[in-house]
Design a protein around this motif. Structure first.
Motif, PDB file in Angstrom:
ATOM      1  N   ALA A 183      52.233  -8.265 -33.565  1.00  0.00           N
ATOM      2  CA  ALA A 183      52.777  -9.623 -33.486  1.00  0.00           C
ATOM      3  C   ALA A 183      51.931 -10.602 -34.300  1.00  0.00           C
ATOM      4  O   ALA A 183      52.460 -11.458 -35.012  1.00  0.00           O
ATOM      5  CB  ALA A 183      52.875 -10.071 -32.031  1.00  0.00           C
ATOM      6  N   ILE A 184      50.622 -10.459 -34.217  1.00  0.00           N
ATOM      7  CA  ILE A 184      49.725 -11.312 -34.997  1.00  0.00           C
ATOM      8  C   ILE A 184      49.929 -11.053 -36.483  1.00  0.00           C
ATOM      9  O   ILE A 184      50.019 -11.992 -37.287  1.00  0.00           O
ATOM     10  CB  ILE A 184      48.258 -11.092 -34.578  1.00  0.00           C
ATOM     11  N   HIS A 185      50.032  -9.798 -36.846  1.00  0.00           N
ATOM     12  CA  HIS A 185      50.255  -9.446 -38.252  1.00  0.00           C
ATOM     13  C   HIS A 185      51.571 -10.047 -38.754  1.00  0.00           C
ATOM     14  O   HIS A 185      51.630 -10.609 -39.858  1.00  0.00           O
ATOM     15  CB  HIS A 185      50.246  -7.935 -38.428  1.00  0.00           C
ATOM     16  N   LEU A 186      52.622  -9.948 -37.952  1.00  0.00           N
ATOM     17  CA  LEU A 186      53.910 -10.514 -38.350  1.00  0.00           C
ATOM     18  C   LEU A 186      53.835 -12.032 -38.494  1.00  0.00           C
ATOM     19  O   LEU A 186      54.402 -12.608 -39.425  1.00  0.00           O
ATOM     20  CB  LEU A 186      54.996 -10.133 -37.349  1.00  0.00           C
ATOM     21  N   GLN A 187      53.138 -12.665 -37.570  1.00  0.00           N
ATOM     22  CA  GLN A 187      53.006 -14.126 -37.626  1.00  0.00           C
ATOM     23  C   GLN A 187      52.285 -14.553 -38.904  1.00  0.00           C
ATOM     24  O   GLN A 187      52.711 -15.483 -39.584  1.00  0.00           O
ATOM     25  CB  GLN A 187      52.264 -14.634 -36.395  1.00  0.00           C
ATOM     26  N   ILE A 188      51.227 -13.875 -39.238  1.00  0.00           N
ATOM     27  CA  ILE A 188      50.480 -14.192 -40.454  1.00  0.00           C
ATOM     28  C   ILE A 188      51.299 -13.832 -41.690  1.00  0.00           C
ATOM     29  O   ILE A 188      51.393 -14.596 -42.646  1.00  0.00           O
ATOM     30  CB  ILE A 188      49.123 -13.447 -40.457  1.00  0.00           C
ATOM     31  N   HIS A 189      51.912 -12.676 -41.642  1.00  0.00           N
ATOM     32  CA  HIS A 189      52.684 -12.160 -42.768  1.00  0.00           C
ATOM     33  C   HIS A 189      53.837 -13.089 -43.152  1.00  0.00           C
ATOM     34  O   HIS A 189      54.127 -13.259 -44.327  1.00  0.00           O
ATOM     35  CB  HIS A 189      53.228 -10.775 -42.397  1.00  0.00           C
ATOM     36  N   CYS A 190      54.477 -13.671 -42.162  1.00  0.00           N
ATOM     37  CA  CYS A 190      55.685 -14.481 -42.398  1.00  0.00           C
ATOM     38  C   CYS A 190      55.363 -15.958 -42.576  1.00  0.00           C
ATOM     39  O   CYS A 190      56.197 -16.818 -42.324  1.00  0.00           O
ATOM     40  CB  CYS A 190      56.670 -14.283 -41.252  1.00  0.00           C
TER      41      CYS A 190
END
Length: 86
Positions: free
Chosen positions: A57-64
């Motif tokens: 979830a953290i990766h997705l938040q940063i990624h997007c």
């Protein structure tokens, strides 16, 4: 995470790579959610799955973030107008 060499119909190679990475991470999230649905998970198993889900979830938040959104907007701006397609 290993990305399979695939090309999307995206002209920007950075955006292409980021979209493939996003696809892989979304698949990972789906797998983790499916694992949470398994019966009789031990508390340790559940904690490990939830920790991995939080990381994703953290990766997705940063990624997007804004840069990713800007790349999508630029790709959209490069598309021909509907009038040009006829």
């Amino acid at each position: 995470m290993q990305l399979r060499e695939r090309n999307l119909s995206i002209s920007n190679s950075t955006l292409n790579y980021l979209l493939l990475e996003l696809s892989e991470e979304c698949s990972n999230v789906t797998t983790l959610i499916n694992q949470l649905q398994l019966p009789e998970l031990s508390p340790k198993q559940k904690a490990q799955i939830l920790a991995e889900l939080m990381t994703s979830a953290i990766h997705l938040q940063i990624h997007c973030g804004e840069n990713f959104q800007d790349l999508i907007a630029q790709e959209m701006e490069n598309l021909p107008d509907d009038d040009e397609l006829d």
